[in-house]
Write a protein that holds these residues in place. Structure first.
Motif, PDB file in Angstrom:
ATOM      1  N   LYS A 291      -2.153   5.666   3.767  1.00 35.84           N
ATOM      2  CA  LYS A 291      -1.452   4.477   3.270  1.00 35.84           C
ATOM      3  C   LYS A 291      -2.480   3.422   2.881  1.00 35.84           C
ATOM      4  N   LEU A 292      -2.295   2.868   1.676  1.00 40.43           N
ATOM      5  CA  LEU A 292      -3.277   1.955   1.095  1.00 40.43           C
ATOM      6  C   LEU A 292      -2.623   0.665   0.631  1.00 40.43           C
ATOM      7  N   TYR A 293      -3.462  -0.362   0.472  1.00 39.51           N
ATOM      8  CA  TYR A 293      -3.031  -1.589  -0.210  1.00 39.51           C
ATOM      9  C   TYR A 293      -4.145  -1.954  -1.164  1.00 39.51           C
ATOM     10  N   TYR A 301      -4.528 -10.017  -9.358  1.00 41.01           N
ATOM     11  CA  TYR A 301      -3.949  -8.773  -9.894  1.00 41.01           C
ATOM     12  C   TYR A 301      -3.689  -7.852  -8.704  1.00 41.01           C
ATOM     13  N   VAL A 302      -2.440  -7.563  -8.469  1.00 36.08           N
ATOM     14  CA  VAL A 302      -2.071  -6.799  -7.274  1.00 36.08           C
ATOM     15  C   VAL A 302      -1.336  -5.518  -7.682  1.00 36.08           C
ATOM     16  N   TYR A 303      -1.937  -4.371  -7.343  1.00 32.72           N
ATOM     17  CA  TYR A 303      -1.213  -3.112  -7.520  1.00 32.72           C
ATOM     18  C   TYR A 303      -0.214  -2.945  -6.375  1.00 32.72           C
ATOM     19  N   GLY A 304      -0.665  -3.250  -5.163  1.00 32.43           N
ATOM     20  CA  GLY A 304       0.231  -3.250  -4.020  1.00 32.43           C
ATOM     21  C   GLY A 304       0.103  -2.014  -3.138  1.00 32.43           C
ATOM     22  N   TYR A 305       1.205  -1.686  -2.504  1.00 31.09           N
ATOM     23  CA  TYR A 305       1.233  -0.571  -1.553  1.00 31.09           C
ATOM     24  C   TYR A 305       1.100   0.749  -2.298  1.00 31.09           C
ATOM     25  N   ALA A 306       0.308   1.685  -1.718  1.00 35.14           N
ATOM     26  CA  ALA A 306       0.105   2.977  -2.371  1.00 35.14           C
ATOM     27  C   ALA A 306      -0.155   4.051  -1.317  1.00 35.14           C
ATOM     28  N   VAL A 342      -9.639  -1.583  -2.139  1.00 37.93           N
ATOM     29  CA  VAL A 342      -8.720  -0.554  -1.651  1.00 37.93           C
ATOM     30  C   VAL A 342      -8.771  -0.587  -0.127  1.00 37.93           C
ATOM     31  N   TYR A 343      -7.681  -1.039   0.479  1.00 42.57           N
ATOM     32  CA  TYR A 343      -7.608  -1.172   1.928  1.00 42.57           C
ATOM     33  C   TYR A 343      -6.902   0.058   2.529  1.00 42.57           C
ATOM     34  N   VAL A 344      -7.536   0.631   3.542  1.00 38.75           N
ATOM     35  CA  VAL A 344      -6.894   1.698   4.296  1.00 38.75           C
ATOM     36  C   VAL A 344      -6.129   1.026   5.431  1.00 38.75           C
TER      37      VAL A 344
END
Length: 346
Positions: A291-293, A301-306, A342-344
């Motif tokens: 799970k990433l943010y 610019y935010v892609y968000g949860y991934a 990219v946050y784990v």
């Protein structure tokens, strides 16, 4: 017996005739005795509890039992075993079929025999109230129902769903249809059951989606910093829009890709469906399912949860930290190449 009486009457007439000599009379008597000794038979007639012995020169069973005073009825049967004659009385069996009721006279047998006697033909769909091997009896009632089946189909429209996706490529509050919706179709197969021409049951045999509906996808413009992929749970962020709680953070170059127009498969390398929120990574560094943010360092610019679910040459070679899935080619162009965090997530 009637034959014996006839012979006796003839002899009696001879005796009364005075013109007949004694020799002729004796001859007639001898002839009568000889005839009787040769042709006279003794029979025992049994009709239920009724038993009678009959002396007769008749050879027909019907005549013999009538000589015994037995009155035969329709369907009665006679059986002879040497000097014994038995009367097997017929009884009524009622058969109802094709809207009418008939009576057959039987002395025994089965339900199948009764139907055959009446000439009733039936197939595997028809139902008989009794089994074919059941023995018939007096007053038995048999009912045959004509059963027919009729199948037909009906179609029903399946409504499509409208899905709203958010994008930074159009102004805030502006919406446009990215993919037009299309209704699907489901086909139902029904079977009607008719008994003697009347509808008694309708059952659903099968239902099949003959055409899947196509979702209508609407894009809605958002302000800068609005996640393209909202999280299904709360992710605490700091003032710069960066997650507060995380296991690890990578900063690197990212690009974007899409399958708009069918240019790429709708399935990812991990087996997940390609959609916003599924990104390509190096699975040796970031395992599938992680799970990433994802956001720009300044939070604009935010892609968000991934979820890590795909890979590619550039991510495996390390030239990209991630390749982000977008709905449209326009969004991919707008993203271009960007440095992202990219946050784990924990």
């Amino acid at each position: 017996m009637n034959t014996v009486k006839t012979w006796a009457a003839a002899v009696l007439r001879v005796c009364k005739n005075r013109a007949v000599s004694a020799a002729a009379l004796a001859t007639a008597a001898i002839m009568l005795i000889v005839h009787l000794s040769v042709n006279l038979n003794v029979y025992t007639v049994k009709d239920g509890d009724f038993v009678r012995t009959v002396w007769t020169m008749d050879s027909q069973l019907k005549d013999i039992v009538e000589d015994a005073g037995v009155v035969l009825e329709e369907g009665d049967e006679l059986f002879s075993d040497g000097g014994a004659i038995s009367v097997n009385r017929a009884f009524d069996v009622q058969i109802t079929v094709d809207g009418s009721t008939s009576v057959v006279r039987m002395t025994g047998g089965t339900v199948a025999d009764a139907l055959e006697m009446l000439g009733v033909e039936y197939d595997e769909n028809d139902t008989v109230s009794l089994t074919g091997d059941q023995e018939v009896s007096d007053g038995l009632s048999i009912t045959v129902e004509r059963v027919d089946y009729e199948e037909y189909t009906k179609t029903e429209a399946i409504p499509y769903q409208t899905i709203t996706k958010y994008t930074n490529t159009i102004k805030k509050g502006v919406t446009k249809v990215w993919q037009k919706g299309k209704r699907g179709e489901k086909t139902y197969v029904y079977r009607d059951r008719y008994v003697d021409g009347e509808l008694v049951e309708t059952v659903l045999v099968s239902e099949t989606v003959t055409q899947k509906p196509v979702d209508q996808i609407t894009l809605k413009g958002t302000v800068a910093g609005t996640p393209m992929s909202p999280a299904p749970f709360d992710i605490p962020l700091d003032e710069a829009g960066q997650p507060i709680n995380y296991k690890k953070m990578y900063t690197g170059l990212t690009t974007a890709y899409t399958n708009e127009g069918g240019i790429l498969s709708e399935w990812t390398a991990s087996g997940m469906r390609a959609q916003v929120g599924v990104v390509a990574v190096d699975p040796k560094k970031i395992p599938y399912g992680t799970k990433l943010y994802i956001t720009s360092p300044d939070g604009s610019y935010v892609y968000g949860y991934a979820i890590a679910g795909d890979t590619g040459n550039r991510t495996r070679k390390g030239t990209l930290i991630a390749d982000l899935f977008m709905n449209t080619v326009a969004e991919c162009y707008q993203h271009g190449k960007r440095t992202m965090n990219v946050y784990v997530l924990e």
